[in-house]
Design a protein around this motif. Structure first.
Motif, PDB file in Angstrom:
ATOM      1  N   GLY A  94       0.823  -1.219   0.000  1.00 25.19           N
ATOM      2  CA  GLY A  94       0.000   0.000   0.000  1.00 25.19           C
ATOM      3  C   GLY A  94       0.851   1.260   0.000  1.00 25.19           C
ATOM      4  N   VAL A  95       1.860   1.278   0.884  1.00 29.91           N
ATOM      5  CA  VAL A  95       2.715   2.469   1.016  1.00 29.91           C
ATOM      6  C   VAL A  95       3.412   2.775  -0.314  1.00 29.91           C
ATOM      7  CG1 VAL A  95       4.847   3.320   2.105  1.00 29.91           C
ATOM      8  CG2 VAL A  95       3.113   2.191   3.500  1.00 29.91           C
ATOM      9  N   THR A 368      12.531  10.333  11.692  1.00 30.15           N
ATOM     10  CA  THR A 368      13.326   9.600  10.706  1.00 30.15           C
ATOM     11  C   THR A 368      13.735  10.485   9.528  1.00 30.15           C
ATOM     12  OG1 THR A 368      13.317   7.740   9.156  1.00 30.15           O
ATOM     13  CG2 THR A 368      11.214   8.799   9.513  1.00 30.15           C
ATOM     14  N   SER A 369      14.879  10.139   8.928  1.00 27.17           N
ATOM     15  CA  SER A 369      15.266  10.814   7.691  1.00 27.17           C
ATOM     16  C   SER A 369      14.868   9.964   6.490  1.00 27.17           C
ATOM     17  CB  SER A 369      16.775  11.075   7.694  1.00 27.17           C
ATOM     18  OG  SER A 369      17.445   9.862   7.995  1.00 27.17           O
ATOM     19  N   GLY A 370      14.211   8.814   6.752  1.00 21.03           N
ATOM     20  CA  GLY A 370      13.763   7.945   5.658  1.00 21.03           C
ATOM     21  C   GLY A 370      12.608   8.575   4.893  1.00 21.03           C
ATOM     22  N   GLN A 371      12.371   8.052   3.682  1.00 21.00           N
ATOM     23  CA  GLN A 371      11.284   8.595   2.842  1.00 21.00           C
ATOM     24  C   GLN A 371       9.910   8.310   3.421  1.00 21.00           C
ATOM     25  OE1 GLN A 371      11.027   7.979  -1.437  1.00 21.00           O
ATOM     26  NE2 GLN A 371      13.055   7.092  -1.373  1.00 21.00           N
ATOM     27  N   TYR A 372       9.760   7.134   4.069  1.00 15.58           N
ATOM     28  CA  TYR A 372       8.462   6.721   4.599  1.00 15.58           C
ATOM     29  C   TYR A 372       8.563   6.523   6.097  1.00 15.58           C
ATOM     30  CZ  TYR A 372       7.531   5.910  -0.291  1.00 15.58           C
ATOM     31  OH  TYR A 372       7.382   6.086  -1.645  1.00 15.58           O
ATOM     32  N   ARG A 381      -5.497   0.822  13.888  1.00 13.36           N
ATOM     33  CA  ARG A 381      -5.037   0.635  12.500  1.00 13.36           C
ATOM     34  C   ARG A 381      -3.734   1.403  12.339  1.00 13.36           C
ATOM     35  NH1 ARG A 381     -10.452   0.873  12.756  1.00 13.36           N
ATOM     36  NH2 ARG A 381     -11.675  -0.517  11.415  1.00 13.36           N
ATOM     37  N   ARG A 382      -2.664   0.717  11.979  1.00 15.57           N
ATOM     38  CA  ARG A 382      -1.358   1.379  11.840  1.00 15.57           C
ATOM     39  C   ARG A 382      -1.359   2.298  10.619  1.00 15.57           C
ATOM     40  NH1 ARG A 382       2.355  -1.036  15.297  1.00 15.57           N
ATOM     41  NH2 ARG A 382       4.208  -0.222  14.231  1.00 15.57           N
ATOM     42  N   LEU A 383      -0.712   3.448  10.773  1.00 13.52           N
ATOM     43  CA  LEU A 383      -0.710   4.454   9.710  1.00 13.52           C
ATOM     44  C   LEU A 383       0.717   4.697   9.232  1.00 13.52           C
ATOM     45  CD1 LEU A 383      -3.031   7.066  11.487  1.00 13.52           C
ATOM     46  CD2 LEU A 383      -3.711   5.389   9.747  1.00 13.52           C
ATOM     47  N   TYR A 384       0.869   4.814   7.921  1.00  9.97           N
ATOM     48  CA  TYR A 384       2.178   5.105   7.325  1.00  9.97           C
ATOM     49  C   TYR A 384       2.022   6.289   6.388  1.00  9.97           C
ATOM     50  CZ  TYR A 384       3.360   0.655   9.332  1.00  9.97           C
ATOM     51  OH  TYR A 384       3.560  -0.350  10.236  1.00  9.97           O
ATOM     52  N   ALA A 385       3.104   7.057   6.227  1.00  9.04           N
ATOM     53  CA  ALA A 385       3.007   8.262   5.395  1.00  9.04           C
ATOM     54  C   ALA A 385       4.377   8.591   4.835  1.00  9.04           C
ATOM     55  CB  ALA A 385       2.522   9.428   6.248  1.00  9.04           C
ATOM     56  N   PRO A 386       4.409   9.337   3.714  1.00  7.83           N
ATOM     57  CA  PRO A 386       5.698   9.880   3.291  1.00  7.83           C
ATOM     58  C   PRO A 386       6.184  10.832   4.379  1.00  7.83           C
ATOM     59  CG  PRO A 386       4.026  10.177   1.593  1.00  7.83           C
ATOM     60  CD  PRO A 386       3.316   9.716   2.816  1.00  7.83           C
ATOM     61  N   SER A 387       7.491  10.929   4.572  1.00  8.19           N
ATOM     62  CA  SER A 387       8.012  11.805   5.630  1.00  8.19           C
ATOM     63  C   SER A 387       7.682  13.255   5.324  1.00  8.19           C
ATOM     64  CB  SER A 387       9.520  11.638   5.739  1.00  8.19           C
ATOM     65  OG  SER A 387       9.766  10.341   6.203  1.00  8.19           O
ATOM     66  N   LEU A 388       7.575  14.064   6.389  1.00  6.94           N
ATOM     67  CA  LEU A 388       7.164  15.456   6.221  1.00  6.94           C
ATOM     68  C   LEU A 388       8.088  16.215   5.288  1.00  6.94           C
ATOM     69  CD1 LEU A 388       6.029  16.475   9.806  1.00  6.94           C
ATOM     70  CD2 LEU A 388       4.630  15.968   7.792  1.00  6.94           C
TER      71      LEU A 388
END
Ligand code: HMG
Length: 395
Positions: A94-95, A368-372, A381-388
């Motif tokens: 999904g991510v 995090t410095s990661g993209q996601y 429900r766990r949520l994931y997002a692109p980093s700010l």
């Protein structure tokens, strides 16, 4: 048909805890960790990272549209599961916005899981050579605080594309497998950290290597002298030395010929990261490929995968001519170089913190410095997002 690793990428969190500091806190000589265990740093995930965000960050660089459209299957291997039913691979699907005609599964067999994934992918590609399989190994190695295992902790992910036109490593068909039901390392459902019988785990690992090697040779695998490099599952880098000593005992002439140089380049990354369970063997392979000054094209590599519980497998591959053109070693080196050291207090808070079991909704700040990133939970429900920082760039 040649089948193997077509592309490979590493993700490591941007924070680490130095083992000299851990030794200080434990009141012991730092050389026990630096020399005795062979570890220098422990990669520590920030609170907005987990196996899903690390997996997505490892896989993202591999995915152009041609690759995405040909991925038949995502196989995610982990033993740091974030859900008992929904697979971590489904979250990653999904991510990363993967195609809906791609199947997704999660595999568990301790640190061996990713090798099971690769062997499944190998068979799938033989069946459907026009497709690709994305295999991801992602884990947080967590032991109890102040236990002997704490110094071997780590976190990270490896993503690999398996295809019929491999540009990195052609995998050979020979397999040496060995399974035995043993309690050397396990994590009961109610535990966040692993339990381990450390000394037994080392003995079982070494016996598994011996039996797997025997079975690999019986299956037509190459003799030791015909393997220029060895990559072992490395829960800590001293383990590679212990593993090599098995060959010094059972194949003394061949072991003397290939020498310790056959595995030393594979230890460089692991020393900086720590155990990453399913990813550790493939971090060793990447360490060899990224850190060799010599062109390793057409060299043969022996790989030993071990997962407690236990399953071992010895297999091998040939490094593909021109592999350096597809290397991501600059990105990997930068990721390892530009990390920040944590204080003991922050390391403890981040590594051992947990949200109470009855808290359904919460948010996690961006660190995090990661993209996601893992951004929190809504109604369990766990949520994931692109980093700010990426959202800002896009805006
Ligand atoms: P320990 O009891 O703290 O350590 O546990 P030790 O006393 O055995 O010392 C370790 C080494 O440091 C020894 O060297 C000492 O001599 C040396 P060795 O005899 O092993 O060559 N040493 C020093 N060296 C220099 N200067 C000093 C000094 N002091 C001592 N001052 C153990 C070590 C690995 C057991 C512990 O860390 C542990 O339990 N780790 C976790 C389990 C593990 O990693 N097992 C490995 C095999 S199982 C596996 O790989 C699977 C796994 O990845 C999980 C999975 O499959 O999912 C773990």
């Amino acid at each position: 048909m040649k089948v193997g690793i077509d592309d490979i990428s590493l993700y490591v969190p941007g924070f680490y805890f130095p083992l000299t500091e851990l030794a200080k806190q434990h009141g012991i000589d730092a050389d026990k960790y630096l020399i005795g265990i062979g570890q220098e740093k422990m990669a520590v995930p920030s609170p907005d990272e987990d196996i899903v965000s690390m997996a997505a960050n490892a896989a993202a660089p591999l995915l152009n549209s041609a690759v995405v459209n040909s991925i038949s299957t995502v196989i995610l291997a982990t033993e740091s599961g974030i859900d008992q039913s929904k697979s971590a691979g489904m979250f990653v699907h999904g991510v990363l916005g993967l195609a809906s005609n791609c199947r997704v599964i999660e595999i568990k067999q301790a640190c061996y899981g990713a090798t099971a994934g690769i062997q499944m992918a190998y068979a799938m590609i033989h069946q459907r050579p026009h497709e690709r399989v994305l295999v991801i190994a992602t884990d947080v190695a967590r032991y109890q605080q102040n236990s002997e295992g704490e110094c071997t902790q780590g976190a990270g992910a490896i993503a690999m594309i398996i295809s019929s036109a491999p540009r990195i490593l052609e995998i050979h068909p020979h397999q040496g497998r060995h399974s035995v039901d043993v309690m050397d390392f396990w994590r009961p459902n109610q535990h966040k950290a692993a339990l381990v019988d450390g000394k037994l785990s080392i003995d079982v690992y070494l016996d598994s290597l011996k039996q797997s090697w025997k079975n690999y040779r019986k299956d037509g695998g190459r003799p030791l002298v015909a393997l220029q490099h060895l990559c072992f599952h490395q829960p800590f880098t001293k383990m590679a030395k212990k593993a090599f000593s098995v060959f010094e005992t059972i194949e003394p002439d061949a072991a003397a010929k290939i020498g310790a140089r056959s595995y030393q380049l594979s230890q460089i990354y692991g020393r900086e990261i720590g155990n990453c369970y399913t990813a550790s063997l493939y971090i060793a392979l990447l360490s060899l490929l990224d850190n060799s000054e010599e062109d390793l094209s057409n060299h043969h590599v022996g790989l030993f995968s071990y997962g407690s519980g236990s399953v071992g497998e010895f297999f091998s591959g040939t490094i593909v001519e021109g592999y350096t053109k597809h290397s991501r070693k600059g990105a990997h080196a930068a990721m390892l170089k530009y990390r920040s050291a944590l204080s003991y207090e922050t390391y403890q808070n981040w590594f051992y913190q947990d949200v109470a079991a009855d808290v359904a909704s919460y948010r996690v700040p961006t660190l995090t410095s990661g993209q996601y990133r893992f951004s929190g939970s809504e109604g369990f429900r766990r949520l994931y997002a692109p980093s700010l920082h990426l959202q800002k760039k896009a805006g």
